[in-house]
Write a protein that holds these residues in place. Sequence first.
Motif, PDB file in Angstrom:
ATOM      1  N   THR A 145      32.847   9.326  37.357  1.00 34.68           N
ATOM      2  CA  THR A 145      33.951   9.035  38.265  1.00 34.68           C
ATOM      3  C   THR A 145      34.798   7.920  37.650  1.00 34.68           C
ATOM      4  O   THR A 145      34.251   6.937  37.156  1.00 34.68           O
ATOM      5  CB  THR A 145      33.412   8.549  39.632  1.00 34.68           C
ATOM      6  N   THR A 173      41.712   8.534  41.326  1.00 35.14           N
ATOM      7  CA  THR A 173      41.733   9.989  41.333  1.00 35.14           C
ATOM      8  C   THR A 173      42.250  10.458  39.984  1.00 35.14           C
ATOM      9  O   THR A 173      43.049   9.778  39.346  1.00 35.14           O
ATOM     10  CB  THR A 173      42.647  10.541  42.436  1.00 35.14           C
ATOM     11  N   SER A 174      41.774  11.615  39.573  1.00 38.68           N
ATOM     12  CA  SER A 174      42.163  12.152  38.278  1.00 38.68           C
ATOM     13  C   SER A 174      42.722  13.551  38.466  1.00 38.68           C
ATOM     14  O   SER A 174      42.192  14.334  39.249  1.00 38.68           O
ATOM     15  CB  SER A 174      40.935  12.197  37.375  1.00 38.68           C
ATOM     16  N   ALA A 175      43.812  13.847  37.762  1.00 35.45           N
ATOM     17  CA  ALA A 175      44.381  15.185  37.822  1.00 35.45           C
ATOM     18  C   ALA A 175      44.974  15.508  36.460  1.00 35.45           C
ATOM     19  O   ALA A 175      45.423  14.613  35.751  1.00 35.45           O
ATOM     20  CB  ALA A 175      45.456  15.273  38.901  1.00 35.45           C
TER      21      ALA A 175
END
Length: 930
Positions: A679, A690-692
Motif C-alpha cells: 500500500t 491512492t494509486s491509479a
Amino acid sequence: MSHAYDFNALEPKWQRHWDEHGTFRAAQPGEPESDAPKFYVLDFFPYPSGAGLHVGHPLGYIATDILARFMRTRGYNVLHPMGWDAFGLPAEQYAVEHGVHPRITTRNNTETYQRQLKMLGLSYDWDRELATCDAEYYRWTQWIFLKIYNSWYDPEYRWTDPAGRPVVGAARPIDKLPIPPDVKAQGPPAIEAYRAEHRLAYLAEVPVNWCPALGTVLSNEEVTNEGRSNRGDQPVYRRPLRQWMLRITEYADRLLKDLEFLDWPEPIKLMQRNWIGRSAGAYVDFAIEGSGPAAGQIIRVFTTRPDTLFGATYMVLAPEHRLVPIITRPERREEVRTYVNQAKQKSELDRTADNKQKTGVFTGAYAVNPVNRKRVPIWVADYVLISYGTGSIMAVPGHDTRDLEFAETFGLEVVAVVKPPTGRDWRGFVDDGVSVNSPPDGEDHFSGQCVLNDLPTPEAKCKLIRWLEERDLGEGTTQYKLRDWLFSRQRYWGEPFPILYGEDGRIVAVDESELPVALPEIEDFRPHASDDPDAQPQTPLSRATDWLTVRRGGEVFRREANTMPQWAGSCWYYLRFCDARNAQALIDPQVERYWMGGKLPDGTPKVGGVDLYVGGAEHAVLHLLYARFWHKVLYDLGVVSTPEPFHRLFNQGMIQAHAFRDPRGMYVEHEKVEFRDNTPYHKETGQALTSAVEKMSKSLKNVVNPDAIIHEYGADTLRLYEMYMGPLEKSKPWNTQDIIGVHRFLQRVWRLVVPPAPEGQAASAPVLNPALGDVRDEHVERLLHKTIKKVTEDIERFAYNTAIAQMIVWINEAAKTKVLARDQVERFLQILSPLAPHICEELWQRLGHKSSIAYAPWPSYDAALTRDDAVEIAVQVLGKIRGRITVAADATDDQIVELARKIEAVARELAGRPIKRAIVARGRLVNLVV
RNA sequence: GGGUCAGUAGCCCAAAUGGCAGAGGCAAGGGACUUAAAAUCCCUCCAGUACGGGUUCGAAUCCCGUCUGACCUACCA
C-alpha cells in the motif's frame, strides 16, 4: 578495452561515430546508393516543450528507428528524418508569462530535444533537420498559402491523375476561373470580387472564441467546458471576426473517398469519416402561409429522411435564422425576441450541454407541408443549429428522438409514418422500416400526390425526392459536418500571411519572389488584454509599425497582421524532408517522385508517399485531415505526384504511469511515496495514498525522465524495455522495476562475447570469449534459425515485444552451451542490432569487423532447420485432454490416430466404443469423437 | 446519449485461419557462489482467460447480453 558492459562509455562513442561518418545519411536521387529501393519512415515531429522528453515520448521514435535500421540491412535506401514543430501557442504563452522571447525558448527547447533524441541512438539523417519557425522553412509555407489563395475549386473538372485514376474536381489557377458575362460587364473590381468569392483561401466573418482578458482568439481545444480559457480561467465569448478561411469543404468528398485506399487503422479512418460527416438527404421547401411580410417566403430545410415528410407535424428554426424576425406574428414578437436573446447569451457549450430539457417558442406562423398541404406550426428552438444544413428543420417527432422530446414537452402532434419490424414500438423508431400513413388510407387530397405506403425506407426516400424535384419543391443533396478551416490567429509566434491590403481595402498577394515575409523581431509580443468583451482585437503584429507598412509605387499597403495556425507548418513538413536544403523550390520534382512515389507489393502505385507514418492517435483528425487537404491541393496543381501524403499510418499507444494522490486529492511525486504491505504511503506525512494508472504527465507528477534511466541502464536497455512492455499500439503502464529484466538480457549478450575480467588484473586479459570457436552446436543452430525467422516476421508486423522474448530464449540457451560458434553470435548480434544498436556495434567491432553493423545484410534462415523432426501432440477424447504422444513431424493422420488410441487413458475412455470421427490438427492435437 | 477498442497468474504481457492456456520479463520463495551483501547462475510457486448464455468435436479467440476501463464524439436534422 574494458571487460565490463560500460554502456555509459560505449553509447556516446557510437553516437559520435555515426555522426562523424554520416552513417544514416539518406542518398538523394542521382547518388549511387539511390539505385536501391527507397523506404520513407516518418515520426510525427514533436512540439519541443520546455519540460523536455519523458519516457513516453520516444516510444514511437524507437519503434520507427528499429524499422529504419532493419530496412537498411535489407538493402533499402531509408529516409528517416526528424524536425521540430516550433511555431505555436505554448512557446508564446510561456514567453508571455516569463518575458523570454519565443525564439529563444524555442531554440533552447529544440536543443534539449535533440540532445535527448541523440542519447537514444535514433538513426535520423540530421542533415535534413528542419524547424517550422525558420524563415527558410516558412517561406515555403507561405508559398503554399499563395498557391491556395491563387486557386479555385472546379467541381466539374474531369482529369486523369498521375496514378491513372479518373478524378472529378480539382483546384485550378484562379485565372482559369470562368467569369460570368454580367460580372465581366461590371469591370475589374467586380471581377476581382467574383474571384475572391471563389478562392480556396478567403476572408469571412465567422464566430470565434474571443478571450478579451488574454487579448486573443482561442482554439476550441483551449476553451474549457465552462466556456473559459484553460489558461487563467478567463471568460471566453463568441463573436464574429473577419478571418482567413480555407475551403477544405470542397475536398470533403475526395478526403472521404480516398480513405479507402489508405493503410490506416480503421478507428482513425472512422474518426475522419465522422468528422467529415457526409449525409445524403434532401432539401424540402415549405411555403409560409398567410399574408404580410412573410407571405411568399420559403423555408428550406435539410433532412436525411425525406420519406418521413408525411410525419412532419411542425417546423423549427434556429434562433439565428434570418426568417425568425420576419415570420413571427406580432402577438408573439416579445416572447420570441426574449428567447432569441437568451439563446445568443448562452455559449455553444451551454446550448449543447446535456440538459435534456428542450426549450423553444412558437412564432405564431404556419407553413404548408408540400406533401399533404397541411398547416404546420413554426417554432424557434435552440436545439436546431444555425451552422448545420439550412439552420431549420422539419420536425418528425414520430421518428426522431430530439423532435419527439420537443413535441412531448410542448404537446405537439406525433404521428406514425414508418412501420418498425414487429415487436418494436413505432413511437421514436428512427431506423429504416416501411412507410405507412403516407398518406393515410382513404386520404388522397390532390391529384399527383406522392404515395409512399408499403415502400421500404430507402425506396421511399428516392421516390419522394423524385416527386419533389419534378414539382420544384426541393432536391436531393448531400451535407457535411466538415466546416471550412479557420486559418487566422491573433498571435505573434506563427507564419505571417503573404498578404497586403491597399488603402482602399483591396487585397494584394505578395509575389512569390518576395518570400519569405519575415516575422518581425518585436519587443512586445504580448496580446493586449482587456476586460471589455467588445474590445477590438489588436494582434501583436499590428504594433510592429515599421514592418506593417509597405510602400509600392507611391501607394501605401498594410500587411496582414494575423498569423497562421500551428497546423500550417505541420501540413507539409514530410515533403520538405525529402529535399530539405533546396533554395529554389519547395521540393525538386524528381526528388519528390523518388521519395514520395512507389508501388505496392502487387505493383500498383501507392496513393500515399510516406511509406510509414507513426504517431499518437490524438492527431487522428485535425493534423492528418489538414495535411491531406493541402496535399490534395498541391496534387491538383502538379506540385506532388501522389494523391495522399501518408500511405501507412500506425498509432502507438500511450505509456502510462502510476499516479498517487493524498486524501485531499493532490498528486504526490513518486520520490515521496513508500510502500508498506503493497500500500502506498506518503513518506513525510505517513498518509495512505491512492494509486491509479494514468497518462504520464507533468501535472500528474508521474513523469519518468529518460536521462536518468539512460544513466543507470543505458539507452539500449531503455529502447529494449519500451519495446518489450507490450504491443506497440496498446497503452501500458511504466514500471521502472521491470527494466532490470531486459538489462540482464543485454548483460548476457555482452558476456557471450566478452568474458568477465579475471580477478585483479583486467588490462592484459583476453577481451574476447575464448570459448567462441567454429563448432556449431546443432540445437543452438536450429534455435537460431527459428529465432531469425521469428524476429524477421515480428519486426515486419511491429511485434517487437515477442521478437525480444524470442531473443531472450536464444540467449538463455546459448549461455548454457559450452560450444558456440563465432558466426552464430554474429548473426544473433545482427538481428539484435536494430533494437539495441550500441552494444551490437561495439561487440561487432570487437569481433573484428571494420564496418558498421548497420549495413551488414540481414541474416537469412533455413526453413528446414526451423521445423522440428518430432512433435508432441495432445490427444483428446471428446475435447478433453487424455494424453500426449510424440510423432514424426510428417506422420499421417492414420498413424497419429493409431498411436493415440494405444494410450491407456485414451483406451479406457473409448471403452470399446467405435470412433465416429478423428480430427487431426497438424502438429498440435488429435481429437477422437465417439 | 452514440461510436470504437480493450479486459488472460500479484504485475507487464504470449498464445497463425477456433486446436495442449504459457513464450518471455518483473515480483515472491528456495538453492549455489560469497565472511557478508550486491551481481550472477539454477530451481520452484501461481490463473482456466471480467461475468452470463450460445455456436462447435473443440472457444481466450466466433455470436448475443451484462459489467468495468480507455479513447473519440456529442442535439449534425
